[in-house]
Design a protein around this motif. Structure first.
Motif, PDB file in Angstrom:
ATOM      1  N   PRO A   1       0.819  -1.281  -0.374  1.00 35.16           N
ATOM      2  CA  PRO A   1       0.093  -0.460   0.352  1.00 35.16           C
ATOM      3  C   PRO A   1       1.224   1.535   0.073  1.00 35.16           C
ATOM      4  O   PRO A   1       0.297   2.651  -0.738  1.00 35.16           O
ATOM      5  CB  PRO A   1      -0.903  -0.641   1.390  1.00 35.16           C
ATOM      6  CG  PRO A   1      -0.726  -1.694   1.975  1.00 35.16           C
ATOM      7  CD  PRO A   1       0.632  -2.274   1.535  1.00 35.16           C
ATOM      8  N   SER A   2       2.211   1.625   0.719  1.00 34.35           N
ATOM      9  CA  SER A   2       2.513   2.649   1.037  1.00 34.35           C
ATOM     10  C   SER A   2       3.143   3.210  -0.978  1.00 34.35           C
ATOM     11  O   SER A   2       2.958   4.710  -0.663  1.00 34.35           O
ATOM     12  CB  SER A   2       4.676   2.704   1.882  1.00 34.35           C
ATOM     13  OG  SER A   2       4.847   0.925   1.306  1.00 34.35           O
ATOM     14  N   THR A   3       3.404   2.536  -2.075  1.00 29.18           N
ATOM     15  CA  THR A   3       4.027   2.527  -3.208  1.00 29.18           C
ATOM     16  C   THR A   3       3.350   2.885  -3.295  1.00 29.18           C
ATOM     17  O   THR A   3       2.794   3.647  -4.411  1.00 29.18           O
ATOM     18  CB  THR A   3       4.595   0.923  -4.145  1.00 29.18           C
ATOM     19  OG1 THR A   3       4.686   0.755  -2.741  1.00 29.18           O
ATOM     20  CG2 THR A   3       5.220   1.232  -5.098  1.00 29.18           C
ATOM     21  N   TYR A   4       1.910   2.950  -3.249  1.00 24.21           N
ATOM     22  CA  TYR A   4       0.413   4.067  -4.333  1.00 24.21           C
ATOM     23  C   TYR A   4       0.137   4.810  -3.688  1.00 24.21           C
ATOM     24  O   TYR A   4      -0.769   5.424  -4.122  1.00 24.21           O
ATOM     25  CB  TYR A   4      -0.599   2.455  -4.013  1.00 24.21           C
ATOM     26  CG  TYR A   4       0.003   1.795  -5.228  1.00 24.21           C
ATOM     27  CD1 TYR A   4      -0.054   1.279  -6.612  1.00 24.21           C
ATOM     28  CD2 TYR A   4       0.356   0.498  -4.553  1.00 24.21           C
ATOM     29  CE1 TYR A   4       0.540   1.119  -6.918  1.00 24.21           C
ATOM     30  CE2 TYR A   4       1.032  -0.571  -5.677  1.00 24.21           C
ATOM     31  CZ  TYR A   4       1.198  -0.406  -6.618  1.00 24.21           C
ATOM     32  OH  TYR A   4       1.761  -1.232  -7.275  1.00 24.21           O
ATOM     33  N   LEU A   5       1.058   5.777  -1.718  1.00 23.59           N
ATOM     34  CA  LEU A   5       0.259   6.634  -1.811  1.00 23.59           C
ATOM     35  C   LEU A   5       1.116   7.310  -1.646  1.00 23.59           C
ATOM     36  O   LEU A   5       2.445   7.362  -1.898  1.00 23.59           O
ATOM     37  CB  LEU A   5       0.135   6.276  -0.178  1.00 23.59           C
ATOM     38  CG  LEU A   5      -1.214   5.781   0.078  1.00 23.59           C
ATOM     39  CD1 LEU A   5      -1.319   5.353   1.422  1.00 23.59           C
ATOM     40  CD2 LEU A   5      -2.620   5.791   0.039  1.00 23.59           C
ATOM     41  N   ASP A   6       0.153   8.595  -1.934  1.00 22.84           N
ATOM     42  CA  ASP A   6       1.487   9.723  -2.095  1.00 22.84           C
ATOM     43  C   ASP A   6       2.268  10.394  -0.689  1.00 22.84           C
ATOM     44  O   ASP A   6       1.032  10.553   0.182  1.00 22.84           O
ATOM     45  CB  ASP A   6       1.227  10.483  -2.789  1.00 22.84           C
ATOM     46  CG  ASP A   6       1.839  12.280  -2.805  1.00 22.84           C
ATOM     47  OD1 ASP A   6       2.544  12.652  -1.959  1.00 22.84           O
ATOM     48  OD2 ASP A   6       1.840  13.009  -3.923  1.00 22.84           O
TER      49      ASP A   6
END
Lengths: 353, 340
Positions: free
Chosen positions: B101-106
């Protein structure tokens, strides 16, 4: 990884003795101390596999790093073959460095991208075992074949050309290259496909049978624990809450946290779906401010008043299982059952008539 | 009932130095309304490529759809749409969540703004704060009002995945594509996220295409499953049937290698060998190089999917009594020789 090996009676290969590790964290409330591991003792015998399980934040990786001397304990000590790491002679420490190896989860960052796979695996063979380059290359090829990577294809590749599973196997081959006595596997197989995972676990088991290597498996996968571990240690907020043989702990858990972990683990059987099982609510609290009494009480569906105020003593069972729960015997015997996920009711102890 | 998603004879191709290579080679797959469908197989079997093809979100421009069709109910053929038309479908009809999930959150954008972004980009006017807070609450996140102002790094991995599910579902799509959404999470958190997804299916009638390599997760989640091997469907089955009576040797092998906390396995079983390179696929059945019961026909002719109870299997020997014991009679292959 024989199922019936209990705790070793001879002197352990490696042992953490009452180790703690604190970190200083800076937050809104200023600098505070975080106790990642708090008074843990754990010994691993020769040719033994011990699994450490628990959620992120349980301290299991910090414990592993202290075994590896990547982190020094704030208090307590780690002994390798009976000698404190801090008191070792230079030559003993170099032997420790060679004989204790690690495989991490994220091998993307632990393999040098500018080195070929072959050269990464050859390095410990040349430095630690003193092999000549030609011998080292031959042995590296054997090791790669052993972890299921065809040497002729992979020796000259860069880590960047490999998939995650392939890099993981390179890391395992490299850890094995030094002819180690003890390997810490920190979520080393979690990211692998089932077939590759079994292949890698089998390579590790064969290494144990043939060379007497010991393993510390840090994992959240209870299927892996059941398959390979002799003993299992369950950690929560820096403490060991339950330990015992893998079969005893997984079949008849004596701590509600162990029960909750088991309930959460997916089972390859669609007829026992998890909606019928108990589930933990909430997430692991911050180790900066561990709850008083039993640290698990804020999430424990069985918590009583005593749990909120009094640290539970360690309950010891005849088969060697230890559980830090006020109601360990009731939990283990099944007199105290975990409420189901949608049960709002409080748990009670049913008195035996 | 009409399927919500109908993929027919899908071919996904990568341009290669020595000509195009088929990464997905003739996959037919359906997702019905309100259904959770599993897509399983080892890495490199084409399951993520199949899912990427639905929204044409391929990792590089060298990959493209080269055949077949992808049909979404009331929207038409996704494979024939322009990028602009696809953007209208994305979010509004199809949501997506991924492994990390962290890859897809700015990291520099508040949770509130990230979740509202989908609403804004689809022209939903007005103040989204209340709607977003309600959505975050529905995902089981505590203090949703507070959460709007927080940043991704202040959240745990499980909370981030809930935020992404909220963002994926903000426009109330009817299909969610979930690509290994719980692989990076603790088992306790995984179990909560899986329960949340099942609950969303019940409450919103959401359909889910669930990509995973974990048969434990499949057992917990799915109504039906497609087992993929080397770019093709090896077996398509109802969930109870696939576990009770798998009809493809690949499925049988995968299930045998699945570790369960309930019982210690007799041996650590692994299907020998590896998924073939798409540039040099074996002739006939693509699994024949690893199959313990392959016969001459398997090396010569590609088996079609034939009906079996609760689905279909692509194996010439699917009705053969030997299938059930295909792997049990095999000595466990050893990489290390005994020196004999």
């Amino acid at each position: 990884m024989a199922p019936d090996t209990a705790a070793p009676t001879e002197s352990p290969l490696i042992a953490a003795v009452d180790v703690s590790r604190t970190f200083t964290v800076r937050g809104a409330a200023g600098r505070r101390r975080l106790r990642a591991v708090d008074g843990v003792s754990l010994a691993v015998g020769r040719a033994e596999t011990v699994a450490v399980v628990g959620e992120s934040g349980s301290g299991k990786s910090t414990l592993g790093r202290m075994f590896l001397d990547l982190l020094a304990p704030t208090s307590g000590r780690v002994e390798f073959e009976g000698t404190d790491l801090r008191a070792m002679s230079r030559s003993a420490w170099r032997r420790y460095r060679r004989e204790v190896q690690v495989v991490f989860q994220d091998t993307g960052s632990s393999l040098n991208p500018r080195r070929s796979i072959g050269s990464s695996v050859m390095l410990p063979l040349q430095y630690n075992l003193g092999l000549r380059p030609s011998e080292a290359r031959r042995r590296a090829a054997e090791l790669l074949d052993m972890v299921g990577l065809r040497a002729e294809t992979f020796l000259d590749r860069s880590p960047l050309q490999l998939s995650g599973g392939q890099r993981q196997r390179v890391a395992i081959a490299r850890a094995m290259a030094s002819d180690p006595k003890f390997i810490v596997a920190d979520e080393a197989v979690s990211a692998l496909d089932v077939s590759v995972r079994s292949q890698v676990l089998r390579v590790m088991r064969d290494l144990q049978v043939e060379r007497g290597v010991s393993f510390l498996f840090i994992t959240h996968d209870l299927g892996v624990v059941r398959a390979v571990a002799d003993r299992v240690v369950v950690m929560y907020l820096g403490e060991i809450v339950e330990s015992g043989t893998a079969d005893a702990v997984l079949d008849t858990p004596a701590h509600p946290y162990t029960k909750a972990l088991l309930a959460a683990a997916p089972r390859p059987d669609p007829t026992v779906r998890d909606e019928q099982r108990s589930r933990l609510t909430g997430e692991i609290p911050s180790p900066v401010d561990p709850p008083p009494g039993c640290r698990f009480h804020t999430r424990c569906p069985l918590a009583q008043d005593i749990c909120r105020t009094t640290v539970p003593p360690v309950e010891r069972f005849d088969d060697g299982t230890e559980s830090a729960c006020h109601f360990a015997r009731h939990v283990r015997s099944g007199e105290l059952t975990m409420p189901l996920a949608d049960d709002a009711g409080e748990a009670t102890i049913e008195e035996k008539a | 009932m009409d399927p919500l998603l109908q993929i027919t004879d899908l071919v996904v191709q990568a341009a290669g130095r020595r000509g195009p290579v088929n990464l997905v080679d003739g996959v037919t797959l359906q997702v019905r309304p309100g259904e959770i469908v599993g897509l399983v197989g080892e890495s490199g079997c084409g399951k993520s490529m199949t899912a990427s093809a639905i929204m044409q979100l391929f990792p590089t421009t060298a990959v493209s759809i080269a055949g077949g069709s992808i049909h979404l109910r009331d929207a038409g053929r996704l494979d024939a749409m322009s990028a602009r038309e696809l953007r209208a479908v994305r979010g509004a009809r199809i949501g997506m969540i991924f492994q990390d999930p962290s890859t897809y959150l700015d990291p520099l954008m508040t949770i509130g703004r990230q979740v509202a972004e989908g609403l804004r980009s689809h022209g939903v006017a007005g103040d989204h704060r209340a709607a977003v807070a309600r959505l975050l609450g529905q995902m089981g996140l505590p203090d949703p009002e507070q959460l709007l102002r927080r940043y991704p790094h202040e959240l745990s991995g499980g909370q981030r995945q809930r935020v992404l599910i909220a963002a994926a579902l903000a426009l109330e799509p009817d299909l969610l594509i979930a690509d290994e959404p719980t692989t990076a999470l603790d088992v306790t958190v995984q179990s909560e996220i899986l329960a949340l997804l099942r609950d969303l299916r019940e409450r919103m009638g959401l359909s889910i295409l669930f990509i995973t390599h974990d048969f434990g997760v499949v057992a917990e989640m799915c109504d039906r499953v497609y087992v993929m091997y080397a770019g093709r469907v090896a077996e398509r089955r109802d969930i109870v049937d696939v576990f009770a009576n798998p009809r493809h040797p690949y499925t049988i092998g995968l299930l045998r290698g699945t570790l369960s906390p309930s019982a210690r396995p007799d041996e650590l079983f692994a299907i020998p060998g590896a998924v073939p390179d798409p540039r040099s696929m074996p002739s006939g059945c693509r699994f024949n190089t690893r199959c313990p019961i392959a016969v001459d026909r398997c090396r010569a002719e590609q088996p079609p999917l034939v009906e079996v109870p609760g689905g279909a299997a692509a194996c010439w020997r699917t009705d053969d009594p030997e299938l059930a014991t295909a792997w049990t009679d095999q000595p466990v292959p050893r990489e290390v020789s005994d020196g004999a």
